[in-house]
Design a protein around this motif. Structure first.
Motif, mmCIF file in Angstrom:
data_model
loop_
_atom_site.group_PDB
_atom_site.id
_atom_site.type_symbol
_atom_site.label_atom_id
_atom_site.label_comp_id
_atom_site.label_asym_id
_atom_site.label_seq_id
_atom_site.Cartn_x
_atom_site.Cartn_y
_atom_site.Cartn_z
ATOM 1 N N UNK A 136 0.827 -1.197 0.000
ATOM 2 C CA UNK A 136 0.000 0.000 0.000
ATOM 3 C C UNK A 136 0.868 1.256 0.000
ATOM 4 N N UNK A 137 0.655 2.098 -0.993
ATOM 5 C CA UNK A 137 1.390 3.353 -1.107
ATOM 6 C C UNK A 137 2.798 3.219 -1.645
ATOM 7 N N UNK A 138 3.251 1.986 -1.887
ATOM 8 C CA UNK A 138 4.616 1.777 -2.368
ATOM 9 C C UNK A 138 4.683 0.928 -3.616
ATOM 10 N N UNK A 139 3.594 0.838 -4.333
ATOM 11 C CA UNK A 139 3.600 0.079 -5.578
ATOM 12 C C UNK A 139 3.406 -1.400 -5.371
ATOM 13 N N UNK A 140 3.523 -2.118 -6.450
ATOM 14 C CA UNK A 140 3.316 -3.563 -6.465
ATOM 15 C C UNK A 140 4.624 -4.219 -6.874
ATOM 16 N N UNK A 141 4.942 -5.347 -6.273
ATOM 17 C CA UNK A 141 6.130 -6.113 -6.642
ATOM 18 C C UNK A 141 5.689 -7.517 -7.038
ATOM 19 N N UNK A 142 6.248 -8.017 -8.122
ATOM 20 C CA UNK A 142 5.933 -9.362 -8.600
ATOM 21 C C UNK A 142 7.226 -10.113 -8.865
ATOM 22 N N UNK A 143 7.169 -11.428 -8.684
ATOM 23 C CA UNK A 143 8.303 -12.290 -9.020
ATOM 24 C C UNK A 143 7.752 -13.483 -9.792
ATOM 25 N N UNK A 144 8.149 -13.583 -11.038
ATOM 26 C CA UNK A 144 7.726 -14.687 -11.895
ATOM 27 C C UNK A 144 8.928 -15.580 -12.157
ATOM 28 N N UNK A 145 8.720 -16.879 -12.071
ATOM 29 C CA UNK A 145 9.788 -17.828 -12.379
ATOM 30 C C UNK A 145 9.301 -18.800 -13.445
ATOM 31 N N UNK A 146 10.237 -19.214 -14.281
ATOM 32 C CA UNK A 146 9.968 -20.190 -15.328
ATOM 33 C C UNK A 146 11.134 -21.170 -15.327
ATOM 34 N N UNK A 147 10.849 -22.480 -15.253
ATOM 35 C CA UNK A 147 11.958 -23.437 -15.270
ATOM 36 C C UNK A 147 12.670 -23.448 -16.614
ATOM 37 N N UNK A 148 13.971 -23.670 -16.562
ATOM 38 C CA UNK A 148 14.772 -23.795 -17.781
ATOM 39 C C UNK A 148 14.674 -25.245 -18.236
ATOM 40 N N UNK A 149 14.323 -25.455 -19.505
ATOM 41 C CA UNK A 149 14.224 -26.847 -19.987
ATOM 42 C C UNK A 149 15.580 -27.558 -19.875
ATOM 43 N N UNK A 150 15.528 -28.813 -19.509
ATOM 44 C CA UNK A 150 16.746 -29.614 -19.429
ATOM 45 C C UNK A 150 17.280 -29.837 -20.838
ATOM 46 N N UNK A 151 18.612 -29.869 -20.984
ATOM 47 C CA UNK A 151 19.160 -30.142 -22.313
ATOM 48 C C UNK A 151 18.784 -31.564 -22.738
ATOM 49 N N UNK A 152 18.661 -31.774 -24.051
ATOM 50 C CA UNK A 152 18.290 -33.119 -24.510
ATOM 51 C C UNK A 152 19.387 -34.129 -24.178
ATOM 52 N N UNK A 153 18.964 -35.341 -23.903
ATOM 53 C CA UNK A 153 19.927 -36.416 -23.635
ATOM 54 C C UNK A 153 20.547 -36.856 -24.945
ATOM 55 N N UNK A 154 21.857 -37.070 -24.921
ATOM 56 C CA UNK A 154 22.501 -37.556 -26.149
ATOM 57 C C UNK A 154 22.382 -39.079 -26.164
#
Length: 159
Positions: A136-154
């Motif tokens: 309140x009175x100091x704006x809004x803060x957000x934190x979004x996370x997205x997982x990094x895809x695992x590299x393909x298996x060789x």
């Protein structure tokens, strides 16, 4: 079909359309350039920050984070009456993190409308999260996370 199913179908169509569009371009999606262009379309000062070496390799990640940033900017202008928004991007070994804040009016409590709910659902559809801090009175803060895809298996090769 209930509301949540309808939203899920809409989000899936949106992601599929974006991926199809990216397949038909030779250069793919320049995430940082798209964000800069997006920032020029809103009546706010948008400060973008990218950690050194920041990259996105997944078109789906790029699309979801771009739409998340778009909703953040829309909400800051429309509801928070903010003058400035800060968007900070960082890539860690296992996730991409977007920290956003604005200088708007904030809120004592938060009611999730279509925009914030859609943001949360879009992120969750690819395994991501959204945390919101209404100050309140100091704006809004957000934190979004997205997982990094695992590299393909060789397969084959080194045995």
């Amino acid at each position: 079909m209930d509301k949540s199913e309808a939203v899920a179908h809409m989000l899936l169509r949106d992601v599929r359309a974006t991926v199809r569009g990216l397949r038909h371009t030779s250069s793919g999606l320049d995430f940082q350039q798209q964000l800069e262009q997006l920032g020029q379309t809103v009546p706010l000062k948008v400060s973008l920050s990218f950690a050194a070496g920041f990259t996105l390799t997944s078109p789906i990640q790029s699309h979801v984070l771009l739409r998340t940033a778009q909703e953040i900017l829309t909400n800051a202008a429309r509801h928070a009456k903010a003058k400035q928004v800060w968007l900070d991007f960082e890539r860690r070994a296992d996730m991409v993190v977007l920290c956003a804040r604005d200088d708007g009016r904030g809120a004592a409590t938060l009611q999730l409308g279509c925009g914030l709910s859609g943001m949360r659902e879009r992120l969750a559809s690819i395994g991501g999260t959204l945390d919101i801090q209404p100050n309140l009175g100091r704006g809004l803060a957000l934190r979004a996370t997205v997982p990094v895809p695992a590299p393909p298996l060789s397969v084959g090769g080194n045995t």
